[in-house]
Design a protein around this motif. Structure first.
Motif, short mmCIF file in Angstrom:
data_model
loop_
_atom_site.label_atom_id
_atom_site.label_comp_id
_atom_site.label_asym_id
_atom_site.label_seq_id
_atom_site.Cartn_x
_atom_site.Cartn_y
_atom_site.Cartn_z
N ASP A 164 -35.33 23.12 124.02
CA ASP A 164 -34.17 22.64 124.77
C ASP A 164 -33.01 23.13 124.13
N ARG A 165 -32.30 24.33 124.82
CA ARG A 165 -31.42 24.84 124.45
C ARG A 165 -29.87 23.91 124.19
N THR A 166 -29.88 22.89 125.01
CA THR A 166 -28.74 22.10 124.81
C THR A 166 -28.75 21.17 123.36
N ARG A 167 -30.01 20.79 123.20
CA ARG A 167 -30.24 20.20 122.11
C ARG A 167 -30.11 20.86 120.83
N ARG A 168 -30.68 22.24 121.04
CA ARG A 168 -30.59 23.14 119.83
C ARG A 168 -28.77 23.47 119.57
N ARG A 169 -28.03 23.57 120.47
CA ARG A 169 -26.64 23.77 120.21
C ARG A 169 -26.00 22.70 119.61
N GLN A 170 -26.29 21.32 120.17
CA GLN A 170 -25.97 20.22 119.70
C GLN A 170 -26.24 20.04 118.11
N LEU A 171 -27.36 20.43 117.67
CA LEU A 171 -27.91 20.26 116.42
C LEU A 171 -27.16 21.26 115.51
N THR A 172 -26.85 22.56 116.13
CA THR A 172 -26.11 23.55 115.46
C THR A 172 -24.79 23.07 115.06
N GLU A 173 -24.19 22.55 116.06
CA GLU A 173 -22.68 22.09 115.90
C GLU A 173 -22.70 20.81 115.02
N ARG A 174 -23.49 20.06 115.00
CA ARG A 174 -23.63 18.91 113.88
C ARG A 174 -23.66 19.30 112.59
N PHE A 175 -24.72 20.38 112.40
CA PHE A 175 -24.85 21.22 111.26
C PHE A 175 -23.57 21.77 110.45
N ALA A 176 -22.62 22.50 111.42
CA ALA A 176 -21.46 22.89 111.18
C ALA A 176 -20.52 22.11 110.92
N ALA A 177 -20.35 20.99 111.85
CA ALA A 177 -19.29 19.63 111.02
C ALA A 177 -19.70 18.90 109.98
N ALA A 178 -20.91 18.86 109.58
CA ALA A 178 -21.27 18.23 108.40
C ALA A 178 -21.07 19.09 107.29
N CYS A 179 -21.06 20.08 107.64
CA CYS A 179 -20.57 21.05 106.22
C CYS A 179 -19.27 21.18 106.02
N LEU A 180 -18.59 21.13 107.02
CA LEU A 180 -16.97 21.32 106.72
C LEU A 180 -16.44 19.80 106.26
N ASP A 181 -17.29 18.90 106.70
CA ASP A 181 -16.92 17.53 106.53
C ASP A 181 -17.24 17.13 105.09
N GLY A 182 -18.08 17.88 104.47
CA GLY A 182 -18.85 17.58 103.06
C GLY A 182 -19.70 16.19 103.23
N ASP A 183 -20.33 16.21 104.14
CA ASP A 183 -21.30 15.29 104.68
C ASP A 183 -22.59 15.46 104.09
N LEU A 184 -22.87 14.76 102.85
CA LEU A 184 -24.26 15.64 102.55
C LEU A 184 -25.33 14.50 103.22
N GLU A 185 -25.09 13.29 103.06
CA GLU A 185 -26.26 12.65 103.97
C GLU A 185 -26.39 12.98 105.45
N GLY A 186 -25.15 13.29 106.22
CA GLY A 186 -25.30 13.69 107.33
C GLY A 186 -26.12 15.31 107.48
N LEU A 187 -25.69 15.84 106.61
CA LEU A 187 -26.25 17.29 106.65
C LEU A 187 -27.82 17.24 106.35
N THR A 188 -28.30 16.49 105.24
CA THR A 188 -29.60 16.27 104.86
C THR A 188 -30.24 15.75 106.12
N GLY A 189 -29.64 14.79 106.71
CA GLY A 189 -30.38 14.22 107.64
C GLY A 189 -31.00 15.22 108.96
N LEU A 190 -30.46 16.51 109.05
CA LEU A 190 -30.55 17.39 110.12
C LEU A 190 -31.64 18.17 109.63
N LEU A 191 -32.07 18.43 108.37
CA LEU A 191 -32.83 19.25 107.86
C LEU A 191 -34.34 18.67 107.57
N ALA A 192 -35.32 19.61 107.87
CA ALA A 192 -36.70 18.96 107.71
C ALA A 192 -36.84 19.13 105.78
N ARG A 193 -37.74 18.22 105.50
CA ARG A 193 -37.59 17.83 104.02
C ARG A 193 -38.16 19.29 103.38
#
Length: 301
Positions: A164-193
């Motif tokens: 799903d290309r839309t889903r991939r892009r949304q997740l990538t945008e959330r990844f970038a936003a979490a990095c810039l916001d310093g959101d450790l919990e949000g970023l970790t939640g996007l990653l596989a263990r």
């Protein structure tokens, strides 16, 4: 007439060379060498120009890939393919996406040069086995065997992409936003263990020289990179003001990637591989030599 025929096929030839080599710079060199050879050919001696040119480019690319293997033994840190922009209309992206994905090109690096060329010509360009055999100078039976072996190898090692290309892009945008916001919990939640980070700096930019594994470690690395202090350090070599730095999501190698630019010049590419809704692998490319062929659209247009 030779020039017109060559220009008609230049895009195809560049695509063949890039997929075999994983380097846009090397692909351009191969296509230029093919042109020099083609310019001296009599058209009366060539029944099928397209097949002839693919044959020349394939053999040149195989030779160059063999030479590159020796150079990469002394490369500083992991070697990743050179990123290329695949921004464009939907039809173009759909055609390019699968065969230029960074994750696929990384797997192709584990094939022999001959296996890689056969795989590319068959799987990406759907050439008949007989034509591939002529291109690589092997029998059709040998090419079929090479193709089967390469296909099995890739299937066993290639990650199962999120389709799903839309889903991939949304997740990538959330990844970038979490990095810039310093959101450790949000970023970790996007990653596989067991997420892995593979970075390519060539020793010419700041990046880990070894693979980093684990959601917490990968997340903390990216939050450190995105800290205000480190972003200012990124600007220093360019003598640029803070507002010259931009972070955006763009289509790179057929999928969404985070691209960091300074004064419009790409300096870093972060390409997440999404599997089952989580980031399974992150490719980070910071080698400045690999940024020169990354052409991004002008946001002002």
């Amino acid at each position: 007439m030779n020039a017109e025929i060559f220009e008609e096929h230049r895009g195809l030839l560049t695509g063949v060379a890039y997929r075999i080599l994983g380097s846009a710079a090397d692909a351009e060199d191969v296509v230029q060498e093919a042109w020099l050879r083609w310019s001296g050919v009599s058209l009366a001696d060539v029944a099928e120009p397209r097949a002839y040119l693919i044959r020349v480019v394939s053999r040149l690319a195989i030779d160059r890939l063999r030479q590159a293997a020796a150079r990469r033994e002394t490369y500083v840190g992991p070697w990743l393919p050179e990123p290329v922009s695949t921004e464009g209309d939907l039809a173009e992206r759909a055609e390019l996406a699968e065969s230029v994905e960074l994750a696929l090109l990384v797997v192709l690096e584990t094939l022999s040069p001959l296996e890689r060329a056969v795989f590319v010509l068959r799987e990406a360009f759907a050439l008949p086995y007989a034509e591939i055999a002529r291109a690589v100078g092997r029998s059709e039976a040998a090419v079929r065997q090479l193709a089967r072996r390469a296909r099995d190898h890739v299937r066993d090692r290639r990650p199962r992409f999120e389709v799903d290309r839309t889903r991939r892009r949304q997740l990538t945008e959330r990844f970038a936003a979490a990095c810039l916001d310093g959101d450790l919990e949000g970023l970790t939640g996007l990653l596989a263990r067991d997420v892995t980070l593979v970075s390519d700096s060539g020793g010419r930019a700041k990046a880990p020289l070894r693979v980093i594994t684990g959601a917490d470690r990968v997340a903390r690395f990216f939050l450190g990179v995105a800290s205000e202090r480190n972003l200012h350090r990124l600007l220093e070599p360019f003598g640029a003001a803070p507002d010259a730095l931009a972070v955006s999501v763009a289509e790179v190698n057929g999928g969404p990637a985070v691209v960091v630019t300074v004064s419009g010049r790409p300096v870093s590419v972060v390409s997440p591989v999404v599997v089952d809704g989580r980031v399974q692998t992150v490719y980070l490319i910071t080698n400045p030599e690999k940024m020169s062929h990354l052409r991004l659209p002008d946001p002002s247009r």
